[in-house]
Design an enzyme around this catalytic site. Structure first.
Site, mmCIF file in Angstrom:
data_model
loop_
_atom_site.group_PDB
_atom_site.id
_atom_site.type_symbol
_atom_site.label_atom_id
_atom_site.label_comp_id
_atom_site.label_asym_id
_atom_site.label_seq_id
_atom_site.Cartn_x
_atom_site.Cartn_y
_atom_site.Cartn_z
ATOM 1 N N SER A 113 -5.841 2.247 -1.597
ATOM 2 C CA SER A 113 -7.119 1.473 -0.753
ATOM 3 C C SER A 113 -7.724 2.408 -1.430
ATOM 4 O O SER A 113 -7.854 2.644 -2.640
ATOM 5 C CB SER A 113 -7.170 0.990 0.512
ATOM 6 O OG SER A 113 -8.522 -0.001 0.610
ATOM 7 N N GLU A 241 -5.556 -3.585 -8.773
ATOM 8 C CA GLU A 241 -5.249 -4.201 -7.796
ATOM 9 C C GLU A 241 -6.832 -4.543 -6.638
ATOM 10 O O GLU A 241 -7.385 -3.722 -6.988
ATOM 11 C CB GLU A 241 -4.696 -4.490 -6.922
ATOM 12 C CG GLU A 241 -4.581 -3.332 -5.860
ATOM 13 C CD GLU A 241 -5.072 -3.433 -3.919
ATOM 14 O OE1 GLU A 241 -5.464 -4.712 -3.874
ATOM 15 O OE2 GLU A 241 -5.806 -2.388 -3.979
ATOM 16 N N HIS A 307 -3.497 -5.134 -1.429
ATOM 17 C CA HIS A 307 -4.459 -5.285 -0.143
ATOM 18 C C HIS A 307 -3.496 -7.075 0.108
ATOM 19 O O HIS A 307 -3.237 -7.040 0.732
ATOM 20 C CB HIS A 307 -5.653 -5.794 -0.390
ATOM 21 C CG HIS A 307 -5.762 -4.206 -0.225
ATOM 22 N ND1 HIS A 307 -6.126 -3.538 -1.602
ATOM 23 C CD2 HIS A 307 -6.956 -4.158 0.538
ATOM 24 C CE1 HIS A 307 -7.032 -2.483 -1.330
ATOM 25 N NE2 HIS A 307 -6.608 -2.631 0.047
#
Length: 336
Positions: A113, A241, A307
């Site tokens: 992230s 992603e 995620h």
């Protein structure tokens, strides 16, 4: 040109600091459990001062940069892991002591992230291998069949062999169970190759979260084009992603990475499974294809690298071989 940290073993010291978001309320109970879980697994865990969860970041940028630099340069700390990501880790990049980091031996930095913002430049600027895997809050979850925990990836040079788990999972809310160790099963999924049924390709891994990394393109902290030239003999496997931005925004971000040369030396692109919303006239898959299909590279969709848990840990800088052929959906990493 690439440096891999010493293999991690029980008894080694792991540093916990929050370069982005900190911890409070029910989340603190989860992080305390995760620290105890690591200690029960035999690791010596030290928790830094930058952990406050009352604001958007755990501390002022300079304090976060100094604590992260100190932990990464401390020879007694073999690995650093944050509680989770956040929003604005980018504010400490030019405050890190890059001279001190250059002089230090590599230390494992683990996370995903917003931590992609730091993982990527450590690899592209310093040549340190970094580990895109579970943050601390996810570490106690047991990986499903086919996947490996990041602790195992960091414990040796490999080959580390992982396969498509077939699982789509979710987290247990901290209020429900702050000590959860088994993923909440919500469905099934599988890897797929765009434009064909099979793929067998090898290259150096580099990548992370689209929403954070797109801001590094064109800066000294996101020069993947130069990294690709340095490793043109091996080629790159770029993995990306989407965390939560809608499809048109992801499309623009991917075009920006393409224009910045991120795929000039790529041999394949891996795209993580996402729950990010579609645009009314564009799906997330269409966003990827709009930006990247013209490159003519194989694109593998729906890997467990983002995620949507569970998580397939990837090492930036590792030499990886991806095979998608029939029932074989496999990714093998070697740390050299």
């Amino acid at each position: 040109m690439l440096s891999f940290a010493t293999s991690l073993s029980p008894g080694d010291r792991i540093g916990v600091t929050a370069p982005s978001a900190g911890v409070e309320a029910a989340a603190a109970r989860r992080i305390n459990f995760c620290v105890d879980w690591l200690r029960d697994a035999g690791y010596d865990v030290v928790v830094g001062d930058c952990m406050d969860g009352s604001g958007i970041t755990s501390a002022p940028a300079r304090a976060r940069a100094e604590e992260l630099t100190q932990m990464l340069c401390d020879p007694s700390i073999r690995c650093v892991v944050p509680p989770w990501g956040g929003e604005t880790a980018i504010d400490l990049l030019d405050l890190l002591d890059w001279d001190a980091l250059t002089a230090a031996d590599p230390t494992w930095l683990v996370g995903y992230s917003d931590l992609s913002t730091i993982l990527l430049p450590l690899t592209t600027r310093l040549g340190w291998a970094t580990l895109h895997g579970d943050n601390l809050a996810d570490t106690p979850y047991t990986p499903p069949s086919g996947l490996l925990p990041w602790l195992q990836i960091a414990s040796g040079t490999g080959p580390h062999r992982q396969q498509d788990s077939g699982l789509v999972a979710d987290w247990w809310r901290f209020e429900e169970d702050p000590q959860a160790t088994v993923w909440k099963r919500v469905g099934t999924g599988t890897w797929s190759v765009h434009g064909g049924e099979s793929l067998h390709v090898t290259g150096r891994l580099i990548g992370g979260c689209i929403e954070t990394l797109c801001n590094l393109a064109g800066t000294p902290y996101g020069d993947v084009a130069t990294f690709g030239r340095k490793h043109s003999k091996d080629g790159l496997i770029v993995y990306l992603e989407a965390a939560g931005d809608e499809a048109a925004t992801i499309c623009r971000n991917l075009h920006g990475l393409r224009l910045a040369g991120w795929f000039d030396h790529a041999r394949a692109i891996l795209i993580g499974r996402t729950s990010a919303p579609d645009n009314p006239v564009m799906t997330q898959r269409e966003a990827v294809l709009d930006a990247l299909a013209p490159l003519g590279l194989p694109i593998v969709f729906d890997l467990e690298i983002g995620h949507v848990p569970p998580h397939l840990p990837l090492v930036n800088g590792a030499l990886a071989t991806v095979t998608v052929e029939g029932d074989c959906h496999e990714l093998v990493q070697e740390l050299w």
